[in-house]
Enzyme design. Structure first.
Site, PDB file in Angstrom:
ATOM      1  N   THR A  61      -4.695  -1.543   8.469  1.00  0.00           N
ATOM      2  CA  THR A  61      -5.911  -2.272   9.127  1.00  0.00           C
ATOM      3  C   THR A  61      -5.671  -2.493  10.756  1.00  0.00           C
ATOM      4  OG1 THR A  61      -6.162  -3.183   7.140  1.00  0.00           O
ATOM      5  CG2 THR A  61      -7.365  -4.237   8.999  1.00  0.00           C
ATOM      6  N   GLY A 100      -6.457 -16.560   2.537  1.00  0.00           N
ATOM      7  CA  GLY A 100      -5.088 -16.046   2.992  1.00  0.00           C
ATOM      8  C   GLY A 100      -5.191 -14.733   2.739  1.00  0.00           C
ATOM      9  N   LYS A 149     -13.639  -1.128   7.500  1.00  0.00           N
ATOM     10  CA  LYS A 149     -12.754  -2.195   6.821  1.00  0.00           C
ATOM     11  C   LYS A 149     -12.973  -3.435   7.291  1.00  0.00           C
ATOM     12  CE  LYS A 149      -9.282  -3.608   4.455  1.00  0.00           C
ATOM     13  NZ  LYS A 149      -7.943  -3.218   4.506  1.00  0.00           N
ATOM     14  N   LYS A 195      -3.692 -15.897  -3.362  1.00  0.00           N
ATOM     15  CA  LYS A 195      -4.839 -15.799  -4.553  1.00  0.00           C
ATOM     16  C   LYS A 195      -4.199 -15.569  -5.968  1.00  0.00           C
ATOM     17  CE  LYS A 195      -6.347 -11.723  -5.826  1.00  0.00           C
ATOM     18  NZ  LYS A 195      -6.949 -10.535  -6.064  1.00  0.00           N
ATOM     19  N   ARG A 221       1.356 -14.072   1.768  1.00  0.00           N
ATOM     20  CA  ARG A 221       1.069 -13.669   3.121  1.00  0.00           C
ATOM     21  C   ARG A 221      -0.298 -14.466   3.381  1.00  0.00           C
ATOM     22  NH1 ARG A 221       0.628  -7.385   3.362  1.00  0.00           N
ATOM     23  NH2 ARG A 221      -0.415  -7.542   1.135  1.00  0.00           N
ATOM     24  N   CYS A 231      -5.526  -9.536   4.734  1.00  0.00           N
ATOM     25  CA  CYS A 231      -6.720  -8.704   5.285  1.00  0.00           C
ATOM     26  C   CYS A 231      -7.931  -9.760   5.600  1.00  0.00           C
ATOM     27  CB  CYS A 231      -7.221  -8.013   3.935  1.00  0.00           C
ATOM     28  SG  CYS A 231      -6.470  -6.521   3.422  1.00  0.00           S
ATOM     29  N   ARG A 264      -8.556  -0.150   0.532  1.00  0.00           N
ATOM     30  CA  ARG A 264      -9.609  -0.989   0.008  1.00  0.00           C
ATOM     31  C   ARG A 264      -9.372  -1.378  -1.419  1.00  0.00           C
ATOM     32  NH1 ARG A 264     -14.567   2.360   0.670  1.00  0.00           N
ATOM     33  NH2 ARG A 264     -15.837   0.611   1.261  1.00  0.00           N
ATOM     34  N   ILE A 296       0.844  -1.339  -0.003  1.00  0.00           N
ATOM     35  CA  ILE A 296      -0.131   0.168  -0.058  1.00  0.00           C
ATOM     36  C   ILE A 296       0.660   1.392   0.136  1.00  0.00           C
ATOM     37  CG2 ILE A 296      -1.812   1.395   1.184  1.00  0.00           C
ATOM     38  CD1 ILE A 296      -2.722  -1.432  -0.170  1.00  0.00           C
TER      39      ILE A 296
END
Length: 428
Positions: free
Chosen positions: A120, A256, A205, A316, A323, A259, A153, A14
Site C-alpha cells: 500500500t 489499528g 486501495k 482485531k 500492528r 491498513c 484487499r 501478504i
C-alpha cells in the site's frame, strides 16, 4: 504472458500467502525476506505468523519443491514487491522498504519481465518512485519491461480465501503492463480481474480503507456522545441500522492494523489542503485510546497502584496481528497513569509490553486483578463464563470496550460492568 519463475520480495502477511499459493499452482517461486529469522524459520518449515490454514499451505508449497526461501532475489519472469509501508512519527509514509526492494530487483531485471508492487503506497509511488529505480538497470519501463500496481484487499483471518476469490484491481503504467499483471494474477485468482492505470489502482486501495476509517470515526464519536447523554450506543446503533440506508459500524478503543490506521495518512501527506474530513477522522480514531483509558479510570476511581488485567492486544478479533493496535496504546496509557497492568493475548501469549506483566493464561492474567479490561473481541474472550471467571479473580470490576460481554451475566456474577459508549443512566 507466461510465467515459469516468480520472485516475491517480502514474506509477511501478504507475501508469504501469495508466494505459497502460486507455488501450489505449479509455478516456481523464490520467496525473499531480509529478516534472517524469517528466512531460517521458513527454511525449517515453521511459519512465523498466524493465519488460519497458512502453515498447511506453506508445508504443501515447500514439499512440492516449487517454493524456495532465500535472503536474496534471483532472476525471474516476474517480481512481486510485498513489503511493509509504515509511517514516520510525523505520519509521513516510510517508503524505505519499497525502495530497497526495487533496488534489489535492478541487477536481475531482464527485458520482458514484470514488476508488481502490492505494498500500500501513496498516489504516484509506482510511477514516481519505483519506475525511476528500476530504470537504473538501463531498461525502459513500459517498453522493455512491464510495471504494475495491484493492492492487496484481504482480511486477516480470511487471507487464503480472499486472496483467491476477491476482485483484483490491477493498474499498469501502460495497457500492456496492466495486461501482463492480469496474466500474473490469472495463475491463482478466481475473482474478477479489473484493469486500470497504476495511480488509479493506488488510489482505490487508499479510498477503500479511508472510507472505513471515516465511518469508524463517526461510530466512535457516537460512542462519546452516548456516554455523555446517558445512552447505550450499542442499542442506538442497532436501532439506527434498521433504516434501510444506514449501516453504522462498531465503535471500539481505536483503529489499528497496517491498513485502515495508516492508509488515510498517505492521502493527507499527498494533498494536505484537500483532506479536511479524512484528517479529522484520523484524529478522532487516534484519540480514542485516551477516551478508553479514561473509562477504566472512571470504573476504578483512580489508576495509580490499581491492578488491571488487559485481555486482548491484537488490532482485531481472532488474529495475532498486533500492528498499530489501539489496545496496546490503551495499555501504554494505563501504565503511564500508574496502573499495574497484566496483558493476555491468547493468539500471542509471549508478547511483551515494557512495564507490563505478560500472562500466558487467562487465570494468570486475572488472578490478582482489581479490574478486568476487554480490549479485543476474540471469540474465546467474548465467550467467557462470568461465573467461572469470578472464581479465578478477586476483581469485581469489568470494563468492556467492544460490547463483547453481556452485562446481565456479569452483574449476576457480582461484577460492576462498565461499557464503552454506555452512559451512566444505562450502566446497570
Amino acid at each position: 504472458m507466461k510465467f515459469q519463475k516468480i520472485c516475491v520480495l517480502g514474506l509477511g502477511y501478504i507475501g508469504l500467502p501469495t508466494a505459497s499459493t502460486i507455488a501450489t499452482h505449479g509455478v516456481r517461486v523464490v520467496g525473499v525476506d531480509v529478516n534472517p529469522l524469517v528466512v531460517n524459520s521458513l527454511q525449517n518449515g515453521h511459519v512465523h505468523l498466524y493465519e488460519p490454514g497458512l502453515q498447511e499451505l506453506v508445508d504443501e508449497a515447500l514439499k512440492s519443491g516449487n517454493l524456495v526461501v532465500s535472503s536474496q532475489p534471483e532472476p525471474a519472469d516476474a517480481f512481486e514487491i510485498a513489503v511493509p509501508t509504515p509511517f514516520f512519527d510525523d505520519k509521513r509514509a516510510d517508503m524505505t522498504f519499497v525502495s530497497s526492494a526495487a533496488e534489489a530487483i535492478v541487477p536481475h531485471l531482464r527485458p520482458g519481465n514484470l514488476v508488481l508492487l502490492e505494498s500500500t503506497s501513496p498516489p504516484r509511488t509506482t510511477v514516481d518512485l519505483v519506475v525511476p529505480i528500476l530504470e537504473k538497470s538501463g531498461l525502459k519501463a513500459g517498453k522493455d519491461f512491464f510495471v504494475a500496481y495491484s493492492p492487496e484487499r484481504v482480511l486477516p483471518g480470511q487471507i487464503l480465501r480472499e486472496l483467491v476469490e476477491n476482485t483484483r484491481v490491477v493498474g499498469g503504467i501502460t495497457p500492456a503492463s496492466a495486461q501482463a499483471a492480469s496474466d500474473f494474477y490469472a495463475i491463482f485468482v478466481k475473482g474478477e480481474i479489473v484493469q486500470t492505470d497504476a495511480t488509479t489502482a493506488e488510489m482505490v486501495k487508499l479510498m477503500e480503507n479511508t472510507y472505513r476509517d471515516v465511518n469508524i470515526a463517526i461510530a466512535n464519536e457516537f460512542a462519546r456522545l452516548a456516554d455523555r447523554f446517558g445512552v447505550d450506543v450499542w442499542e442506538a446503533i442497532s436501532l439506527a441500522n434498521r433504516h434501510p440506508r444506514v449501516k453504522i459500524l462498531r465503535p471500539g478503543p481505536g483503529v489499528g492494523g497496517h491498513c485502515i490506521s495508516v492508509d488515510p495518512w498517505f492521502l493527507v501527506e499527498a494533498a494536505p489542503d484537500l483532506v479536511n474530513v479524512i484528517r479529522a477522522a484520523r484524529q478522532v480514531n487516534d484519540s480514542q485510546p485516551p477516551f478508553a483509558a479514561a473509562l477504566v479510570q472512571r470504573a476504578l476511581g483512580s489508576l495509580p497502584g490499581k491492578r488491571v488485567a488487559a485481555l486482548g492486544l491484537a488490532f482485531k478479533p481472532d488474529v495475532d496481528d498486533l500492528r498499530e493496535s489501539p489496545a496496546i496504546e490503551v495499555v501504554h496509557l494505563l501504565l503511564k497513569a500508574g496502573a499495574q497492568v497484566t496483558v493476555y493475548e491468547p493468539f500471542k501469549t509471549d508478547f511483551t509490553i515494557p512495564g507490563a506483566r505478560t500472562a500466558e493464561t487467562l487465570s494468570e492474567a486475572v488472578g490478582d486483578a482489581d479490574a478486568l479490561l476487554l480490549l479485543v473481541g476474540h471469540s474465546q474472550l467474548n465467550g467467557l463464563d462470568p461465573a467461572e471467571v469470578a472464581k479465578m479473580t478477586r476483581a469485581r470490576v469489568a470494563v468492556d470496550m467492544v460490547n463483547g460481554w453481556q452485562p446481565a451475566g456479569w452483574q449476576a456474577a457480582g461484577f460492576d460492568i462498565y461499557r464503552l459508549g454506555v452512559g451512566s443512566e444505562h450502566a446497570s
